[in-house]
Design a protein around this motif. Structure first.
Motif, PDB file in Angstrom:
ATOM      1  N   ALA A  21      18.501  48.642  38.499  1.00 36.30           N
ATOM      2  CA  ALA A  21      17.799  48.172  37.307  1.00 36.30           C
ATOM      3  C   ALA A  21      17.625  46.660  37.254  1.00 36.30           C
ATOM      4  CB  ALA A  21      18.534  48.644  36.056  1.00 36.30           C
ATOM      5  N   GLY A  22      18.243  45.935  38.136  1.00 37.27           N
ATOM      6  CA  GLY A  22      18.081  44.489  38.107  1.00 37.27           C
ATOM      7  C   GLY A  22      19.401  43.774  38.038  1.00 37.27           C
ATOM      8  N   PRO A  23      19.373  42.465  37.957  1.00 34.36           N
ATOM      9  CA  PRO A  23      20.626  41.703  37.960  1.00 34.36           C
ATOM     10  C   PRO A  23      21.555  42.098  36.819  1.00 34.36           C
ATOM     11  CG  PRO A  23      18.743  40.250  38.227  1.00 34.36           C
ATOM     12  CD  PRO A  23      18.204  41.616  37.903  1.00 34.36           C
ATOM     13  N   VAL A  24      22.838  42.092  37.125  1.00 33.69           N
ATOM     14  CA  VAL A  24      23.885  42.415  36.156  1.00 33.69           C
ATOM     15  C   VAL A  24      24.606  41.120  35.797  1.00 33.69           C
ATOM     16  CG1 VAL A  24      26.008  43.716  35.794  1.00 33.69           C
ATOM     17  CG2 VAL A  24      24.155  44.714  37.139  1.00 33.69           C
ATOM     18  N   ASP A  25      24.690  40.838  34.529  1.00 30.15           N
ATOM     19  CA  ASP A  25      25.369  39.631  34.050  1.00 30.15           C
ATOM     20  C   ASP A  25      26.853  39.936  33.846  1.00 30.15           C
ATOM     21  OD1 ASP A  25      26.364  37.421  32.655  1.00 30.15           O
ATOM     22  OD2 ASP A  25      24.484  37.126  31.575  1.00 30.15           O
ATOM     23  N   LEU A  26      27.697  39.310  34.638  1.00 28.89           N
ATOM     24  CA  LEU A  26      29.136  39.545  34.532  1.00 28.89           C
ATOM     25  C   LEU A  26      29.697  39.155  33.174  1.00 28.89           C
ATOM     26  CD1 LEU A  26      30.468  38.298  37.999  1.00 28.89           C
ATOM     27  CD2 LEU A  26      30.004  40.651  37.269  1.00 28.89           C
ATOM     28  N   ASN A  27      29.012  38.275  32.456  1.00 31.36           N
ATOM     29  CA  ASN A  27      29.521  37.812  31.172  1.00 31.36           C
ATOM     30  C   ASN A  27      29.073  38.659  29.983  1.00 31.36           C
ATOM     31  OD1 ASN A  27      30.986  35.732  32.286  1.00 31.36           O
ATOM     32  ND2 ASN A  27      29.279  34.310  32.196  1.00 31.36           N
ATOM     33  N   THR A  28      28.120  39.543  30.181  1.00 29.52           N
ATOM     34  CA  THR A  28      27.637  40.321  29.045  1.00 29.52           C
ATOM     35  C   THR A  28      27.620  41.824  29.290  1.00 29.52           C
ATOM     36  OG1 THR A  28      25.327  40.086  29.745  1.00 29.52           O
ATOM     37  CG2 THR A  28      26.190  38.427  28.206  1.00 29.52           C
ATOM     38  N   ALA A  46      35.390  48.307  36.897  1.00 26.09           N
ATOM     39  CA  ALA A  46      34.551  47.782  35.811  1.00 26.09           C
ATOM     40  C   ALA A  46      35.418  47.370  34.630  1.00 26.09           C
ATOM     41  CB  ALA A  46      33.517  48.827  35.392  1.00 26.09           C
ATOM     42  N   GLU A  47      36.399  48.188  34.299  1.00 27.74           N
ATOM     43  CA  GLU A  47      37.322  47.840  33.212  1.00 27.74           C
ATOM     44  C   GLU A  47      38.148  46.609  33.575  1.00 27.74           C
ATOM     45  OE1 GLU A  47      37.468  48.881  30.173  1.00 27.74           O
ATOM     46  OE2 GLU A  47      36.060  50.537  30.384  1.00 27.74           O
ATOM     47  N   ALA A  48      38.490  46.457  34.863  1.00 28.54           N
ATOM     48  CA  ALA A  48      39.238  45.273  35.306  1.00 28.54           C
ATOM     49  C   ALA A  48      38.388  44.006  35.144  1.00 28.54           C
ATOM     50  CB  ALA A  48      39.690  45.442  36.759  1.00 28.54           C
ATOM     51  N   ILE A  49      37.094  44.110  35.399  1.00 28.56           N
ATOM     52  CA  ILE A  49      36.190  42.966  35.209  1.00 28.56           C
ATOM     53  C   ILE A  49      36.156  42.569  33.737  1.00 28.56           C
ATOM     54  CG2 ILE A  49      33.769  42.219  35.294  1.00 28.56           C
ATOM     55  CD1 ILE A  49      33.511  43.997  37.856  1.00 28.56           C
ATOM     56  N   ALA A  61      30.490  31.632  37.971  1.00 23.61           N
ATOM     57  CA  ALA A  61      29.606  31.857  39.114  1.00 23.61           C
ATOM     58  C   ALA A  61      29.786  33.291  39.585  1.00 23.61           C
ATOM     59  CB  ALA A  61      29.944  30.886  40.243  1.00 23.61           C
ATOM     60  N   PRO A  62      28.775  33.862  40.204  1.00 26.47           N
ATOM     61  CA  PRO A  62      28.913  35.227  40.719  1.00 26.47           C
ATOM     62  C   PRO A  62      30.119  35.385  41.651  1.00 26.47           C
ATOM     63  CG  PRO A  62      26.626  34.570  40.782  1.00 26.47           C
ATOM     64  CD  PRO A  62      27.422  33.345  40.408  1.00 26.47           C
ATOM     65  N   GLU A  63      30.423  34.343  42.399  1.00 27.52           N
ATOM     66  CA  GLU A  63      31.545  34.400  43.341  1.00 27.52           C
ATOM     67  C   GLU A  63      32.890  34.600  42.653  1.00 27.52           C
ATOM     68  OE1 GLU A  63      28.050  32.618  45.005  1.00 27.52           O
ATOM     69  OE2 GLU A  63      29.180  31.990  43.254  1.00 27.52           O
ATOM     70  N   ASP A  64      32.960  34.304  41.367  1.00 30.25           N
ATOM     71  CA  ASP A  64      34.214  34.460  40.625  1.00 30.25           C
ATOM     72  C   ASP A  64      34.641  35.914  40.489  1.00 30.25           C
ATOM     73  OD1 ASP A  64      34.336  31.740  40.316  1.00 30.25           O
ATOM     74  OD2 ASP A  64      33.749  31.745  38.197  1.00 30.25           O
ATOM     75  N   ILE A  65      33.769  36.844  40.819  1.00 28.16           N
ATOM     76  CA  ILE A  65      34.144  38.256  40.726  1.00 28.16           C
ATOM     77  C   ILE A  65      35.343  38.564  41.620  1.00 28.16           C
ATOM     78  CG2 ILE A  65      32.574  39.138  42.499  1.00 28.16           C
ATOM     79  CD1 ILE A  65      32.078  41.559  40.616  1.00 28.16           C
ATOM     80  N   VAL A  66      35.532  37.792  42.694  1.00 32.86           N
ATOM     81  CA  VAL A  66      36.669  38.041  43.586  1.00 32.86           C
ATOM     82  C   VAL A  66      37.999  37.632  42.945  1.00 32.86           C
ATOM     83  CG1 VAL A  66      35.256  37.865  45.670  1.00 32.86           C
ATOM     84  CG2 VAL A  66      36.484  35.857  44.843  1.00 32.86           C
ATOM     85  N   LEU A  67      37.960  36.950  41.810  1.00 33.42           N
ATOM     86  CA  LEU A  67      39.182  36.609  41.084  1.00 33.42           C
ATOM     87  C   LEU A  67      39.781  37.827  40.386  1.00 33.42           C
ATOM     88  CD1 LEU A  67      37.998  33.251  39.492  1.00 33.42           C
ATOM     89  CD2 LEU A  67      39.428  33.559  41.531  1.00 33.42           C
ATOM     90  N   VAL A  68      38.988  38.880  40.250  1.00 35.69           N
ATOM     91  CA  VAL A  68      39.451  40.108  39.617  1.00 35.69           C
ATOM     92  C   VAL A  68      40.262  40.894  40.638  1.00 35.69           C
ATOM     93  CG1 VAL A  68      38.742  42.255  38.488  1.00 35.69           C
ATOM     94  CG2 VAL A  68      37.424  40.143  38.117  1.00 35.69           C
ATOM     95  N   GLY A  70      41.656  43.561  42.920  1.00 40.66           N
ATOM     96  CA  GLY A  70      41.053  44.770  43.464  1.00 40.66           C
ATOM     97  C   GLY A  70      39.622  44.594  43.919  1.00 40.66           C
ATOM     98  N   ILE A  71      39.063  43.400  43.703  1.00 41.95           N
ATOM     99  CA  ILE A  71      37.686  43.139  44.129  1.00 41.95           C
ATOM    100  C   ILE A  71      37.719  42.023  45.160  1.00 41.95           C
ATOM    101  CG2 ILE A  71      35.389  42.384  43.424  1.00 41.95           C
ATOM    102  CD1 ILE A  71      35.948  43.646  40.696  1.00 41.95           C
ATOM    103  N   GLY A  72      37.166  42.319  46.318  1.00 38.60           N
ATOM    104  CA  GLY A  72      37.206  41.357  47.405  1.00 38.60           C
ATOM    105  C   GLY A  72      35.829  40.880  47.825  1.00 38.60           C
ATOM    106  N   GLU A  73      35.829  40.158  48.915  1.00 34.65           N
ATOM    107  CA  GLU A  73      34.596  39.574  49.452  1.00 34.65           C
ATOM    108  C   GLU A  73      33.548  40.632  49.777  1.00 34.65           C
ATOM    109  OE1 GLU A  73      33.679  36.349  49.852  1.00 34.65           O
ATOM    110  OE2 GLU A  73      35.539  35.678  48.920  1.00 34.65           O
ATOM    111  N   ARG A  74      33.963  41.799  50.219  1.00 35.35           N
ATOM    112  CA  ARG A  74      33.009  42.853  50.583  1.00 35.35           C
ATOM    113  C   ARG A  74      32.166  43.265  49.375  1.00 35.35           C
ATOM    114  NH1 ARG A  74      32.130  46.870  54.649  1.00 35.35           N
ATOM    115  NH2 ARG A  74      30.199  47.828  53.981  1.00 35.35           N
TER     116      ARG A  74
END
Length: 92
Positions: A21-28, A46-49, A61-68, A70-74
């Motif tokens: 569906a398009g870009p997903v905003d990690l903040n909203t 998703a709940e961890a995010i 930044a999108p790269e901050d998702i790896v701070l969660v 269980g979520i890695g570079e892959r």
């Protein structure tokens, strides 16, 4: 066998509707949207995010998702083109 083929054809006919569906905003985005739209992200991740966002504030930044946990570079690489972050809302 015919019933299976018929169900498969019906599922394939819906594929364009189920497409990305398009870009997903990690903040909203809510957990359901994150799990549905991001590859490698199920309900638990998703709940961890959401929990990380609530505990640490908005992603910068999108790269901050790896701070969660269980979520890695892959996961980041698989979704890099589908992740955005909105600017945090400024208090009035």
């Amino acid at each position: 066998m015919i019933r299976i083929a018929r169900n498969l054809c019906a599922a394939l006919a819906l594929m364009p509707v189920l497409a990305w569906a398009g870009p997903v905003d990690l903040n909203t985005a809510d957990a359901a949207t994150l799990a549905r739209e991001l590859k490698g992200i199920g309900p638990a991740r998703a709940e961890a995010i959401i929990a990380w966002r609530e505990a640490n504030g908005p992603f910068r930044a999108p790269e901050d998702i790896v701070l969660v946990q269980g979520i890695g570079e892959r996961v980041l690489e698989d979704n890099r083109d589908n992740i955005i972050v909105s600017a945090p809302e400024k208090p009035e």
